[in-house]
Write an enzyme that holds these catalytic residues in place. Structure first.
Site, PDB file in Angstrom:
ATOM      1  CG  ASN A 116      -0.375   0.689   2.422  1.00  0.00           C
ATOM      2  OD1 ASN A 116      -0.421   1.907   2.543  1.00  0.00           O
ATOM      3  ND2 ASN A 116       0.186  -0.108   3.342  1.00  0.00           N
ATOM      4  CG  PHE A 120      -0.528   9.062   7.322  1.00  0.00           C
ATOM      5  CD1 PHE A 120      -0.687   7.780   7.816  1.00  0.00           C
ATOM      6  CD2 PHE A 120       0.570   9.808   7.730  1.00  0.00           C
ATOM      7  CE1 PHE A 120       0.239   7.240   8.704  1.00  0.00           C
ATOM      8  CE2 PHE A 120       1.502   9.274   8.625  1.00  0.00           C
ATOM      9  CZ  PHE A 120       1.333   7.985   9.107  1.00  0.00           C
ATOM     10  CB  SER A 181       3.801   5.557   7.428  1.00  0.00           C
ATOM     11  OG  SER A 181       3.257   5.411   6.126  1.00  0.00           O
ATOM     12  CG  ASN A 183       3.011   4.389   1.924  1.00  0.00           C
ATOM     13  OD1 ASN A 183       3.771   4.066   1.021  1.00  0.00           O
ATOM     14  ND2 ASN A 183       2.340   3.522   2.648  1.00  0.00           N
ATOM     15  CB  THR A 184       3.974  10.576   5.054  1.00  0.00           C
ATOM     16  OG1 THR A 184       2.604  10.168   5.160  1.00  0.00           O
ATOM     17  CG2 THR A 184       4.054  12.087   5.243  1.00  0.00           C
ATOM     18  CE  LYS A 214       2.701   0.073  12.948  1.00  0.00           C
ATOM     19  NZ  LYS A 214       1.299   0.011  12.496  1.00  0.00           N
ATOM     20  CG  ASN A 243       4.563   1.292   9.694  1.00  0.00           C
ATOM     21  OD1 ASN A 243       3.775   0.889   8.846  1.00  0.00           O
ATOM     22  ND2 ASN A 243       4.432   2.465  10.284  1.00  0.00           N
TER      23      ASN A 243
END
Length: 352
Positions: A116, A120, A181, A183-184, A214, A243
């Site tokens: 993915n 967010f 994460s 993805n940011t 995390k 993560n």
């Protein structure tokens, strides 16, 4: 073959995000109705041997839903009715965000995995906070995963996390800071000691507790040790490991393996378990193990490696709504096999 096995081919004929949204709508419709009570009767395993204590909270069982499934706190009661012992909502950001362009979620069916790059996507701290204050909460602990708004400069990250925390503070039983994460843009730069101390110190000063961080599976060991040192220095309450990963194991077979984003599911199970062990050996706070769990054996391996609790998301996609029940039932059998009277007796058994 159970009902979900029969349904899965039809469900998997839809794009992953479309299927997820459809399941979400069904759970939302069932929530607070007699259907929710029927789900509870079918899926909840009520056994004192599964009860566990962590960071001052009591959990009916050690199996929870990882952040990402219920980003906007829309179905926590329905998820509790599926037998989960806690639900972590989010990631929630200060600003409402549409996330990255679609498509942004991909199944790796041959690998029982997902990739993915959601980014967010969520309704924002004001809307999620209002929903949490307005709607009934489940009878299991609710964690709130807090992320950084994409538009916020890294040097202003602490204030961004603080705003989100203050909007959801009343409803959370614990709070998880997500700096891992993939993805940011730039987010994982906040895992360095100085930035992490700034963010976590700001939240601690504001009274955020229990407070967890995390971790990314892509950090080198010295960087993980630095992050764990911050956890100890600030007297935080726990660690979530791990993560999703940007790495791509050579074992991947699915044609979508080249997509950008975070990989989750079975291919990262071993890596996640090793990081659970690594963290548990270096800190005294509870560790929540996440990554690749799809059955009782995998959950038990993380528990014996030092996880006080476990979480899953991708396993729910591939195994269906009975996964928490099946894991909890299987854990009871494994505890009996190994002579443990309670699940917390097995935590860290392989570290001794």
């Amino acid at each position: 073959m159970n009902a979900y096995d029969l349904l899965k081919p039809a469900l998997f004929s839809f794009p992953p995000e479309t299927a997820h949204n459809g399941i979400h709508r069904l759970l939302r419709t069932a929530q607070g109705t007699p259907i929710q009570h029927a789900l509870r009767r079918r899926y909840v395993v009520d056994d004192a041997r599964l009860e566990t204590e962590a960071f001052g909270l009591s959990f009916p069982n050690p199996v929870g839903v990882a952040a990402g499934f219920d980003k906007n706190a829309e179905v926590p009661r329905a998820l509790a009715a599926l037998g989960f012992g806690h639900v972590e909502i989010g990631g929630v950001t200060a600003e409402r965000q549409p996330g990255n362009p679609k498509p942004r979620m991909f199944r790796l069916r041959d690998d029982e995995a997902l990739i993915n790059r959601m980014g967010f996507n969520n309704h924002g701290a004001d809307a999620v906070g209002d929903r949490l204050d307005r709607e009934p909460l489940p009878d299991v602990p609710v964690g709130i995963n807090i992320g950084k708004s994409k538009s916020t400069p890294l040097e202003e990250a602490a204030d961004d996390y603080l705003y989100t925390y203050e909007r959801v503070a009343n409803a959370g039983d614990y709070f998880a800071v997500n700096v891992s994460s993939p993805n940011t843009p730039g987010l994982r730069e906040l895992q360095n000691r100085e930035a992490l101390t700034d963010i976590l110190g700001t939240l601690t000063d504001a009274g955020a507790a229990p407070l967890l961080v995390k971790l990314s599976p892509d950090l080198p060991e010295p960087a993980i040790e630095e992050a764990l040192a911050v956890v100890d220095d600030l007297d935080l309450d726990g660690v979530i490991a791990t993560n999703t990963t940007t790495s791509r194991p050579e074992s991947l077979r699915s044609p979508t393996k080249a997509e950008r984003g975070g990989l989750s599911g079975k291919p990262i199970e071993g890596t996640a378990t090793r990081l659970v062990r690594f963290a548990a050996e270096r800190t005294d706070v509870p560790v929540i193990g996440v990554g690749g769990i799809s059955d009782a054996k995998g959950a038990y391996e993380k528990i014996r490696a030092g996880a006080s609790m476990v979480q899953l998301y991708t396993g729910l996609v591939y195994e269906g709504p009975g996964i928490a029940r099946d894991i909890n039932t299987g854990l009871l059998e494994l505890l009996d096999r190994d002579g443990f009277e309670r699940v917390d007796e097995a935590v860290g058994a392989d570290l001794q």
